[in-house]
Every structure is written in structure tokens, then in C-alpha cells.
Scaffold this motif. Structure first.
Motif, short mmCIF file in Angstrom:
data_model
loop_
_atom_site.label_atom_id
_atom_site.label_comp_id
_atom_site.label_asym_id
_atom_site.label_seq_id
_atom_site.Cartn_x
_atom_site.Cartn_y
_atom_site.Cartn_z
N HIS A 172 0.83 -1.21 0.00
CA HIS A 172 0.00 0.00 0.00
C HIS A 172 0.86 1.27 0.00
N TYR A 176 0.66 3.86 -3.19
CA TYR A 176 0.01 5.15 -3.00
C TYR A 176 1.00 6.30 -2.84
N ARG A 236 -11.67 -4.40 2.27
CA ARG A 236 -10.52 -3.58 2.66
C ARG A 236 -9.21 -4.18 2.14
N LEU A 271 -16.99 -0.47 -0.11
CA LEU A 271 -15.56 -0.22 -0.13
C LEU A 271 -15.33 1.27 -0.38
N TRP A 272 -14.18 1.74 0.06
CA TRP A 272 -13.78 3.12 -0.15
C TRP A 272 -12.45 3.13 -0.91
N THR A 273 -12.36 3.98 -1.91
CA THR A 273 -11.15 4.08 -2.71
C THR A 273 -10.96 5.54 -3.11
N LEU A 277 -8.24 5.92 -9.97
CA LEU A 277 -7.74 4.55 -10.09
C LEU A 277 -8.67 3.80 -11.06
N ALA A 280 -8.94 -0.15 -11.26
CA ALA A 280 -9.63 -0.71 -10.09
C ALA A 280 -11.12 -0.46 -10.19
N ARG A 281 -11.51 0.75 -10.60
CA ARG A 281 -12.94 1.06 -10.71
C ARG A 281 -13.61 0.16 -11.75
N TYR A 284 -14.15 -3.21 -10.15
CA TYR A 284 -15.25 -3.18 -9.20
C TYR A 284 -16.60 -3.21 -9.93
N GLU A 306 -12.22 11.02 -2.35
CA GLU A 306 -12.57 9.66 -1.94
C GLU A 306 -13.88 9.22 -2.61
#
Length: 313
Positions: A172, A176, A236, A271-273, A277, A280-281, A284, A306
Motif C-alpha cells: 500500500h 500510494y 478492505r 468499499l472506499w477508494t 484509479l 480498479a474502478r 469493481y 474519496e
């Protein structure tokens, strides 16, 4: 004696094709059963091990997870296999043969032994020994090639593993720092959160999956079933080492997490992101997650947008 390598290879390939045909692998069913070759092999492996998980079957049979899942469901409906919770960890589902399944496997063994016995009767003792030694050695060589192949070296595991807190935190922090310019504050929060979460893995509503390559953690995802209200699961610590991205491992991890939530009968997954990204989106959304909220936040040590995604089960 012909020592030409190409000739040897061609002879082995020809013999292999002939064996596949003669043993019946070209047919829809195998060994006098009503089941496919993969299902027959699954029954034999479960009998051999006593109990196996679906993931173990995926790795043993070298099949896609979706194919194994469909096959297991058919065997369960046919009364050959049952799925029981592991007595030591209720999150692990073991596959076991039923009494009917044991009779089916016994019939498969009788069929296979008759095939081999009939064929070996055409050979003298020295030829029989040559067949046994050659086939066993060749089978081991083929397995060695598969297990040592870099792309096949990535496997999935679940639960606590020594070093998981530090490794997931490292992945992570590295990702990030490049993507969102996060620093020490973010890394510390991830480490503290992970450390607290793994202490709660004894709760069957929580689980953690890892992708492993050469015994090194290269990916992770977790479901926290305790920290949200209304029977919602919290997805998470979904991360993949950048060197292992693009191989479909992230999709496998997300599939494990979503399947776990469905079986655990959560109402939804949240989930929170962070915005931006895109890969990843897209992943999802392919699993049915929808963007429900977006706002600017500073809780991670840097200003970011966020995003909250939700999937109703």
C-alpha cells in the motif's frame, strides 16, 4: 538406437495422443461413469486426500476456478460430494465423498485397474517394469515443469500468515506514494488498521486472502464483517504488487471476497477508494459495484477525492 532429440519428442507426443484416445479422454464421460474426465479426477483426488477445498482442487487439477466451482456443484447435486465447514476454521469449506461417492470411486478404480491389467498382459515382465518407470518419471517431469512456470507460481491462500501485516502495508505504501503522494502518515494508518484486523480473524464474519508467488505475498484483499452496520461487509486492503498486475490475480481475489460475502449472507458490500484509479474502478464495476458517494478528504495525509462503492447482495 535413435538418439535424435526431435525424433524422441515426436515419439512421446504420438504415444501421448494415442494414450489419451485409448483411455477414453476424448469422450464426454470417463471410466464407465456419467461424469467428465475432470469430475472423475476430482473424485479421485478427494478420495486420496480424504478432504479438499475447492481452491486445492483448482491447484491440483490446473483448472479455472469457475470450472471447478461448476463441477463441484454438479457433484454435490448428484449426491457424490458434500461440503462441510472445517472443524478448526468455519470459514474453510472441505469437500468430502458421500457414501455414494465412495462407491462411485470404487467402481472407477475397478474400471481403471481392469484397463491397465488388460494392457499389461500383452507385455513381458521387463516391458512392464519399463512402462512403470518411464510413465512415473515422465509424469513427475511434466508436473515439475508446471509448478516451476513463473505464471503458474501465483497461488491463493486465506487466513493469517506470518509477515502479512508488514507486507500488505508495504504494498500500500509503495503504490500510494506514487499514485497519490501519500507518506508516513498513510503507511502508519494502514499498519495499525491491519494489525487490529488480523487479531479478529477468528470471527467467521472476517477473512483475508493473499496471492503468493514463491512464498512471497504479492496481493491481498480482506472482508471485515464487523465494522459496518446493517449487515454490510467492508472490503478492505485490496492491493496487488505492481509487478504482478495484469495477470487476472486481482480478479481472482475479488471473486473470493464477493463469494465469501454471498455465502455469509451479508446484505451488501461496501468499499472506499480514491478517484483516478481507473483499472480498479473498472474491476469493481464488473462485479456489480456502483459508485454511491464522492467527496474530498484529507484523512490520509494528503488531499484526495474519496469514492464509496456499494454492491447489493
Amino acid at each position: 538406437m535413435n538418439t535424435d532429440p526431435s525424433s524422441t519428442i515426436n515419439q512421446i507426443r504420438t504415444a501421448s495422443r494415442q494414450m489419451v484416445r485409448e483411455l477414453g479422454f476424448m469422450e464426454k464421460t470417463l471410466a464407465g461413469t456419467n461424469y467428465s474426465p475432470s469430475a472423475v479426477h476430482a473424485l479421485l483426488e478427494i478420495e486420496k486426500q480424504g478432504a479438499m477445498t475447492a481452491l486445492q482442487l483448482v491447484q491440483t487439477l490446473s483448472l479455472e476456478k469457475s470450472s471447478v466451482s461448476r463441477m463441484i456443484n454438479k457433484l454435490i447435486k448428484a449426491g457424490e460430494v458434500i461440503e462441510n465447514a472445517d472443524p478448526k476454521d468455519g470459514r474453510i469449506k472441505n469437500l468430502l465423498l458421500t457414501n455414494q461417492g465412495k462407491k462411485t470411486v470404487e467402481a472407477i478404480h475397478v474400471y481403471g485397474q481392469r484397463q491397465v491389467k488388460t494392457a499389461m498382459e500383452h507385455l513381458d515382465v521387463s516391458q512392464q517394469q519399463a512402462v512403470v518407470q518411464g510413465l512415473c518419471t515422465y509424469a513427475e517431469a511434466l508436473q515439475g515443469c508446471r509448478l516451476n512456470a513463473p505464471l503458474n507460481a501465483i497461488t491463493l491462500d486465506a487466513g493469517y500468515r506470518p509477515g502479512v501485516v508488514g507486507r500488505v502495508t508495504e504494498m500500500h505504501a509503495t503504490f500510494y506514494a506514487n499514485a497519490s503522494h501519500f507518506g508516513q502518515f498513510f503507511e502508519s494508518k494502514v499498519a495499525m488498521g491491519m494489525a487490529e484486523f488480523v487479531s479478529r480473524l477468528n470471527n467467521p464474519r472476517n477473512n483475508l486472502w493473499m496471492a503468493l508467488q514463491n512464498d512471497t505475498i504479492v496481493g491481498s484483499i480482506a472482508i471485515d464483517g464487523e465494522d459496518l452496520e446493517d449487515n454490510n461487509a467492508h472490503l478492505r486492503w485490496f492491493i496487488m504488487d505492481e509487478k504482478c498486475q495484469g495477470q487476472g490475480i486481482g480478479r481472482q481475489l475479488l471473486h473470493e471476497a464477493v463469494t465469501f460475502c454471498e455465502k455469509s449472507e451479508f446484505n451488501a458490500i461496501q468499499l472506499w477508494t480514491f478517484k483516478g484509479l481507473h483499472a480498479a474502478r473498472k474491476l469493481y464495476e464488473s462485479f456489480g459495484f456502483e459508485l454511491v458517494k464522492e467527496e474530498v478528504g484529507t484523512q490520509w495525509g494528503s488531499v484526495v477525492t474519496e469514492q464509496q462503492f456499494r454492491r447489493v447482495i
